[in-house]
Scaffold this motif. Structure first.
Motif, PDB file in Angstrom:
ATOM      1  N   LEU A  16       9.870 -25.799  30.915  1.00  0.00           N
ATOM      2  CA  LEU A  16       9.081 -25.783  29.679  1.00  0.00           C
ATOM      3  C   LEU A  16       9.986 -25.616  28.461  1.00  0.00           C
ATOM      4  CD1 LEU A  16       6.103 -23.579  30.859  1.00  0.00           C
ATOM      5  CD2 LEU A  16       5.916 -25.939  30.031  1.00  0.00           C
ATOM      6  N   LEU A  17      10.953 -24.725  28.554  1.00  0.00           N
ATOM      7  CA  LEU A  17      11.868 -24.512  27.428  1.00  0.00           C
ATOM      8  C   LEU A  17      12.792 -25.707  27.207  1.00  0.00           C
ATOM      9  CD1 LEU A  17      12.783 -20.753  27.799  1.00  0.00           C
ATOM     10  CD2 LEU A  17      11.786 -21.858  25.786  1.00  0.00           C
ATOM     11  N   VAL A  23       2.138 -26.728  29.072  1.00  0.00           N
ATOM     12  CA  VAL A  23       2.208 -26.115  30.394  1.00  0.00           C
ATOM     13  C   VAL A  23       1.317 -26.834  31.395  1.00  0.00           C
ATOM     14  CG1 VAL A  23       0.471 -24.308  29.944  1.00  0.00           C
ATOM     15  CG2 VAL A  23       2.249 -23.924  31.657  1.00  0.00           C
ATOM     16  N   GLY A  24       0.110 -27.200  31.001  1.00  0.00           N
ATOM     17  CA  GLY A  24      -0.795 -27.886  31.924  1.00  0.00           C
ATOM     18  C   GLY A  24      -0.251 -29.232  32.364  1.00  0.00           C
ATOM     19  N   VAL A  95       1.991 -18.707  35.650  1.00  0.00           N
ATOM     20  CA  VAL A  95       3.046 -18.729  34.630  1.00  0.00           C
ATOM     21  C   VAL A  95       2.768 -17.652  33.580  1.00  0.00           C
ATOM     22  CG1 VAL A  95       4.175 -20.138  32.863  1.00  0.00           C
ATOM     23  CG2 VAL A  95       3.521 -21.164  35.054  1.00  0.00           C
ATOM     24  N   ASN A  96       1.528 -17.525  33.163  1.00  0.00           N
ATOM     25  CA  ASN A  96       1.179 -16.502  32.168  1.00  0.00           C
ATOM     26  C   ASN A  96       1.421 -15.091  32.692  1.00  0.00           C
ATOM     27  OD1 ASN A  96       0.489 -18.224  30.064  1.00  0.00           O
ATOM     28  ND2 ASN A  96      -1.615 -18.422  30.767  1.00  0.00           N
ATOM     29  N   SER A 118       2.271 -16.526  24.439  1.00  0.00           N
ATOM     30  CA  SER A 118       1.713 -17.389  25.482  1.00  0.00           C
ATOM     31  C   SER A 118       2.673 -18.544  25.747  1.00  0.00           C
ATOM     32  CB  SER A 118       0.349 -17.935  25.044  1.00  0.00           C
ATOM     33  OG  SER A 118       0.529 -18.895  24.014  1.00  0.00           O
ATOM     34  N   THR A 119       2.355 -19.334  26.746  1.00  0.00           N
ATOM     35  CA  THR A 119       3.203 -20.480  27.055  1.00  0.00           C
ATOM     36  C   THR A 119       3.273 -21.456  25.891  1.00  0.00           C
ATOM     37  OG1 THR A 119       1.323 -21.548  28.129  1.00  0.00           O
ATOM     38  CG2 THR A 119       2.862 -20.374  29.554  1.00  0.00           C
ATOM     39  N   HIS A 120       2.225 -21.522  25.079  1.00  0.00           N
ATOM     40  CA  HIS A 120       2.255 -22.432  23.928  1.00  0.00           C
ATOM     41  C   HIS A 120       3.330 -22.009  22.931  1.00  0.00           C
ATOM     42  CE1 HIS A 120       0.597 -25.768  21.702  1.00  0.00           C
ATOM     43  NE2 HIS A 120       0.724 -25.036  20.614  1.00  0.00           N
TER      44      HIS A 120
END
Length: 158
Positions: A16-17, A23-24, A95-96, A118-120
């Motif tokens: 993700l980074l 994430v979805g 993940v969260n 959050s992942t966002h």
């Protein structure tokens, strides 16, 4: 390492980074969508928020993460396969939970000023760092797969 986090979750956080994708969309990645030779991840339209296919160029670091995940995946079609639900990818909730564990450890530090995360926020971080590097806003929007004319313009907030 994140205490109690699976290799799939750790790999997902790293990926993700490195890519800045949602994430979805990331957790729905399948090996047939990854082209190692072209260094490209093709997200099919059925997996994107805007309903359009999205090609994500992969850095050497992202390819390294994927190569490691492929070695661990046991032949699953999913890049991030779930251990407890065979045939399915890991969940956003997993993940969260890992992020919460990371932040619980950080929150113990009195110098920490991190609030809700959050992942966002990982996408916002990618957009901010790209802007810091002098990347043009329209390019950042493409990287993030924002629909042109949408209200979702992260690069304008960085």
């Amino acid at each position: 390492q994140v205490r109690g986090a699976s290799w799939q979750v750790i790999g997902a956080l790293r990926f993700l980074l490195l890519t800045g994708q949602r994430v979805g969309e990331t957790l729905l990645a399948r090996w047939p969508d990854v082209d190692f030779e072209a260094a490209l991840w093709r997200i099919p339209r059925e997996n994107t928020k805007n309903g359009r296919p999205h090609d994500v160029p992969l850095s050497p670091e992202a390819l390294e993460v994927l190569d490691h995940l492929r070695d661990l995946g046991g032949g699953s079609p999913w890049v991030f396969p779930a251990d407890l639900s065979p045939g399915q990818p890991i969940t956003v909730r997993a993940v969260n939970r890992a992020i919460k564990r990371i932040l619980d450890g950080v929150a113990e530090d009195p110098q920490s000023a991190i609030g809700h995360f959050s992942t966002h926020d990982l996408r916002r971080t990618v957009a901010t760092r790209l802007a810091d590097l002098g990347i043009q806003p329209h390019v950042i929007e493409k990287v993030l797969n924002h629909a042109i004319g949408s209200e979702e313009h992260t690069s304008e907030r960085v």
